[in-house]
Design a protein around this motif. Structure first.
Motif, mmCIF file in Angstrom:
data_model
loop_
_atom_site.group_PDB
_atom_site.id
_atom_site.type_symbol
_atom_site.label_atom_id
_atom_site.label_comp_id
_atom_site.label_asym_id
_atom_site.label_seq_id
_atom_site.Cartn_x
_atom_site.Cartn_y
_atom_site.Cartn_z
ATOM 1 N N GLN A 72 5.306 45.247 -53.064
ATOM 2 C CA GLN A 72 5.695 44.956 -54.450
ATOM 3 C C GLN A 72 5.679 46.218 -55.314
ATOM 4 N N LEU A 73 4.869 47.180 -54.935
ATOM 5 C CA LEU A 73 4.779 48.437 -55.673
ATOM 6 C C LEU A 73 6.164 49.049 -55.879
ATOM 7 N N PHE A 74 6.996 48.966 -54.853
ATOM 8 C CA PHE A 74 8.310 49.608 -54.896
ATOM 9 C C PHE A 74 9.301 48.850 -55.790
ATOM 10 N N GLN A 75 8.971 47.609 -56.153
ATOM 11 C CA GLN A 75 9.794 46.874 -57.109
ATOM 12 C C GLN A 75 9.302 47.082 -58.547
ATOM 13 N N GLU A 76 8.030 47.372 -58.703
ATOM 14 C CA GLU A 76 7.404 47.415 -60.024
ATOM 15 C C GLU A 76 7.276 48.812 -60.633
ATOM 16 N N ILE A 77 7.207 49.836 -59.789
ATOM 17 C CA ILE A 77 6.832 51.174 -60.244
ATOM 18 C C ILE A 77 7.980 52.158 -59.980
ATOM 19 N N PRO A 78 8.308 53.007 -60.960
ATOM 20 C CA PRO A 78 9.358 54.017 -60.747
ATOM 21 C C PRO A 78 8.987 55.003 -59.626
ATOM 22 N N ASN A 79 10.020 55.465 -58.918
ATOM 23 C CA ASN A 79 9.817 56.369 -57.783
ATOM 24 C C ASN A 79 9.040 57.634 -58.145
ATOM 25 N N LYS A 80 9.271 58.191 -59.339
ATOM 26 C CA LYS A 80 8.567 59.431 -59.704
ATOM 27 C C LYS A 80 7.061 59.212 -59.731
ATOM 28 N N HIS A 81 6.607 58.036 -60.143
ATOM 29 C CA HIS A 81 5.171 57.746 -60.163
ATOM 30 C C HIS A 81 4.646 57.480 -58.755
ATOM 31 N N ILE A 82 5.439 56.784 -57.944
ATOM 32 C CA ILE A 82 5.020 56.533 -56.555
ATOM 33 C C ILE A 82 4.904 57.860 -55.808
ATOM 34 N N ALA A 83 5.855 58.749 -56.018
ATOM 35 C CA ALA A 83 5.808 60.064 -55.360
ATOM 36 C C ALA A 83 4.534 60.818 -55.759
ATOM 37 N N ASN A 84 4.198 60.799 -57.037
ATOM 38 C CA ASN A 84 2.978 61.453 -57.498
ATOM 39 C C ASN A 84 1.763 60.828 -56.825
ATOM 40 N N TYR A 85 1.712 59.523 -56.795
ATOM 41 C CA TYR A 85 0.608 58.788 -56.170
ATOM 42 C C TYR A 85 0.458 59.161 -54.697
ATOM 43 N N LEU A 86 1.591 59.335 -54.013
ATOM 44 C CA LEU A 86 1.584 59.672 -52.589
ATOM 45 C C LEU A 86 1.465 61.177 -52.342
ATOM 46 N N ARG A 87 1.392 61.956 -53.419
ATOM 47 C CA ARG A 87 1.263 63.409 -53.341
ATOM 48 C C ARG A 87 2.428 64.037 -52.583
ATOM 49 N N MET A 88 3.627 63.696 -53.062
ATOM 50 C CA MET A 88 4.845 64.289 -52.502
ATOM 51 C C MET A 88 5.862 64.407 -53.627
ATOM 52 N N SER A 89 6.911 65.157 -53.375
ATOM 53 C CA SER A 89 7.958 65.286 -54.381
ATOM 54 C C SER A 89 8.793 64.012 -54.415
ATOM 55 N N ALA A 90 9.474 63.805 -55.530
ATOM 56 C CA ALA A 90 10.369 62.649 -55.651
ATOM 57 C C ALA A 90 11.496 62.748 -54.625
#
Length: 168
Positions: free
Chosen positions: A141-159
């Protein structure tokens, strides 16, 4: 968990990019997200490091401040307009006078700790692809709710890396 949420007597609306909590503040509330999404992050020499997300039907808390009553280094910010139910520490303390309620609370805290430990292990030991796949499996569900730029930061990788991983 429903019983804890029902303790709430107050709702708050946080506008997009508004803060629920800022660094240096004490926050002894637990929040249940009715709608919207939030991120918890620290600021490391002007760079944000996202450590957790919350979205519809999640609990979110500045756990360090909640447990100690001391100021925290954490920020909690709305990614989009968010409505939360507020449960105060006093309400939870009263609720915890019942032994069965204590067991539920311990399970909630244990779950939070385990989630955080899994994330730390992911960041320290896994490749970007493995981190992406584990988060996708754990929290689709994270990928439906959260913008990719924030997920990338959370995963410690570039967008860009996240975008490539999503396409492959």
């Amino acid at each position: 968990m429903k019983e804890i949420i029902e303790l709430s007597k107050k709702k708050m609306t946080i506008d997009r990019r508004g803060f629920l909590k800022v660094k240096g503040s004490v926050d002894t509330n637990l929040y249940f997200i009715e709608s919207g999404s939030l991120r918890i992050f620290v600021l490391d020499e002007h760079e944000e490091q996202i450590i957790r997300f919350g979205y519809k039907e999640n609990l979110i808390i500045s756990l360090d401040s909640f447990l100690t009553g001391k100021p925290s280094d954490l920020y909690i910010q709305a990614i989009k307009k968010t409505i939360v139910k507020v449960v105060t520490k006093e309400q939870i303390d009263k609720y915890l006078k019942n032994e069965n309620n204590q067991k539920l609370w311990i399970k909630i805290l244990e779950n939070l700790v385990i989630q955080q430990m899994e994330r730390e292990i992911d960041i320290l030991t896994n490749s970007p692809r493995e981190r992406y796949e584990r988060v996708l499996k754990r929290s689709p569900q994270l990928f439906q709710e959260i913008p990719n730029k924030h997920i990338a930061n959370y995963l410690r990788m570039s967008a860009e890396t996240l975008s490539r991983l999503k396409k492959s």
